[in-house]
Motif scaffolding. Sequence first.
Motif, mmCIF file in Angstrom:
data_model
loop_
_atom_site.group_PDB
_atom_site.id
_atom_site.type_symbol
_atom_site.label_atom_id
_atom_site.label_comp_id
_atom_site.label_asym_id
_atom_site.label_seq_id
_atom_site.Cartn_x
_atom_site.Cartn_y
_atom_site.Cartn_z
ATOM 1 N N LEU A 25 13.916 7.111 -5.143
ATOM 2 C CA LEU A 25 13.794 7.303 -6.699
ATOM 3 C C LEU A 25 13.322 7.683 -7.643
ATOM 4 N N VAL A 26 11.648 7.979 -6.011
ATOM 5 C CA VAL A 26 10.815 8.883 -7.649
ATOM 6 C C VAL A 26 10.971 10.338 -7.660
ATOM 7 N N GLY A 27 11.846 10.777 -6.730
ATOM 8 C CA GLY A 27 12.186 12.381 -6.758
ATOM 9 C C GLY A 27 13.135 12.455 -7.635
ATOM 10 N N TYR A 28 14.057 11.565 -8.011
ATOM 11 C CA TYR A 28 15.388 11.563 -9.076
ATOM 12 C C TYR A 28 14.646 11.356 -10.390
ATOM 13 N N GLY A 29 13.473 10.410 -10.528
ATOM 14 C CA GLY A 29 12.955 10.352 -11.657
ATOM 15 C C GLY A 29 12.162 11.487 -12.534
ATOM 16 N N ILE A 30 11.378 11.936 -11.109
ATOM 17 C CA ILE A 30 10.115 13.077 -11.738
ATOM 18 C C ILE A 30 11.708 14.108 -11.954
ATOM 19 N N VAL A 31 12.488 14.302 -11.207
ATOM 20 C CA VAL A 31 13.085 14.985 -11.739
ATOM 21 C C VAL A 31 13.618 15.017 -13.111
ATOM 22 N N PHE A 32 14.793 14.216 -13.239
ATOM 23 C CA PHE A 32 15.125 13.528 -15.054
ATOM 24 C C PHE A 32 13.540 13.602 -15.520
ATOM 25 N N VAL A 33 12.218 13.289 -15.676
ATOM 26 C CA VAL A 33 11.553 13.716 -16.374
ATOM 27 C C VAL A 33 11.078 15.186 -16.763
ATOM 28 N N ALA A 34 11.194 15.929 -15.933
ATOM 29 C CA ALA A 34 10.805 17.317 -15.930
ATOM 30 C C ALA A 34 12.329 17.732 -16.795
ATOM 31 N N LEU A 35 13.303 17.115 -17.279
ATOM 32 C CA LEU A 35 14.395 17.749 -17.241
ATOM 33 C C LEU A 35 14.753 17.395 -18.458
ATOM 34 N N VAL A 36 13.843 16.303 -19.230
ATOM 35 C CA VAL A 36 13.749 15.739 -20.476
ATOM 36 C C VAL A 36 12.656 16.325 -21.053
ATOM 37 N N ALA A 37 11.783 16.834 -20.245
ATOM 38 C CA ALA A 37 11.080 17.452 -21.004
ATOM 39 C C ALA A 37 11.352 19.028 -21.344
ATOM 40 N N LEU A 38 11.965 19.248 -20.688
ATOM 41 C CA LEU A 38 12.433 20.627 -20.649
ATOM 42 C C LEU A 38 13.124 20.491 -21.796
ATOM 43 N N VAL A 39 13.948 19.625 -22.868
ATOM 44 C CA VAL A 39 15.096 19.597 -23.174
ATOM 45 C C VAL A 39 14.269 19.919 -25.376
ATOM 46 N N SER B 178 0.832 -1.046 -0.151
ATOM 47 C CA SER B 178 0.114 0.297 -0.169
ATOM 48 C C SER B 178 0.795 1.314 0.102
ATOM 49 N N TYR B 179 -0.061 2.479 0.054
ATOM 50 C CA TYR B 179 0.680 3.420 -0.571
ATOM 51 C C TYR B 179 1.319 3.891 0.769
ATOM 52 N N ILE B 180 1.180 3.516 2.032
ATOM 53 C CA ILE B 180 1.594 3.945 3.427
ATOM 54 C C ILE B 180 2.912 2.767 3.431
ATOM 55 N N ASN B 181 2.666 2.346 3.415
ATOM 56 C CA ASN B 181 3.815 0.931 4.062
ATOM 57 C C ASN B 181 5.203 1.274 2.781
ATOM 58 N N LEU B 182 4.943 1.854 1.657
ATOM 59 C CA LEU B 182 6.334 2.326 0.585
ATOM 60 C C LEU B 182 6.225 3.949 1.260
ATOM 61 N N LEU B 183 6.067 4.581 1.823
ATOM 62 C CA LEU B 183 6.343 5.914 2.871
ATOM 63 C C LEU B 183 6.852 5.314 4.417
ATOM 64 N N SER B 184 7.227 4.069 4.457
ATOM 65 C CA SER B 184 6.980 3.798 6.432
ATOM 66 C C SER B 184 8.912 4.988 5.967
ATOM 67 N N ILE B 185 8.961 4.346 7.607
ATOM 68 C CA ILE B 185 9.806 4.992 7.889
ATOM 69 C C ILE B 185 11.222 4.037 7.681
ATOM 70 N N GLY B 186 10.982 2.774 7.142
ATOM 71 C CA GLY B 186 12.474 1.536 7.162
ATOM 72 C C GLY B 186 13.311 2.611 5.763
ATOM 73 N N SER B 187 14.109 1.387 5.584
ATOM 74 C CA SER B 187 15.214 1.225 4.713
ATOM 75 C C SER B 187 14.350 1.707 3.412
ATOM 76 N N GLN B 188 13.505 0.532 3.068
ATOM 77 C CA GLN B 188 12.598 0.783 1.695
ATOM 78 C C GLN B 188 12.281 2.266 1.490
ATOM 79 N N GLY B 189 11.419 2.637 2.267
ATOM 80 C CA GLY B 189 10.647 3.666 1.969
ATOM 81 C C GLY B 189 11.460 4.600 1.575
ATOM 82 N N GLY B 190 12.718 5.006 2.389
ATOM 83 C CA GLY B 190 13.525 6.178 2.073
ATOM 84 C C GLY B 190 14.200 5.660 1.003
ATOM 85 N N TRP B 191 14.595 4.111 0.122
ATOM 86 C CA TRP B 191 14.409 4.460 -1.381
ATOM 87 C C TRP B 191 13.684 4.429 -2.366
ATOM 88 N N THR B 192 12.201 4.375 -2.148
ATOM 89 C CA THR B 192 10.884 4.369 -2.363
ATOM 90 C C THR B 192 10.532 6.061 -3.381
#
Length: 117
Positions: free
Chosen positions: A19-33, A2-16
């Motif tokens: 990765l989502v943050g880096y993905g959003i930035v990368f997609v935004a930069l590609v769109a600007l190019v 679930s969405y709550i489990n992905l954003l939990s304070i454990g190590s898996q939540g931090g990586w998620t």
Amino acid sequence: MSYINLLSIGSQGGWTVALVGYGIVFVALVALVIVFVNLPKLLQINLRSKLKKQGKVSSDSEDLSIEGSVNAAIAMALYMHFDQIHDEESNIITIKKVTKNYSPWSSKIYGVMNQPR
């Protein structure tokens, strides 16, 4: 998961989140190019349609872009024109002495004369 489990304070939540943050930035930069690469082409299409409406026919192979040196000269002329609009200042600095009320907090005599023994 679930969405709550992905954003939990454990190590898996931090990586998620990372990765989502880096993905959003990368997609935004590609769109600007993509936008900045295709913007001159769209502007030329618009300019060609305006020229055809005015009766000035231009061939499709003709390049309507302006050289960088011409753009720099236009920008410098505009900068100098708008810079002259401002009033010229007299370059005279006036310093007025401001009297301050006495405050014992800023007095050095209490710090110098009253040394601990």
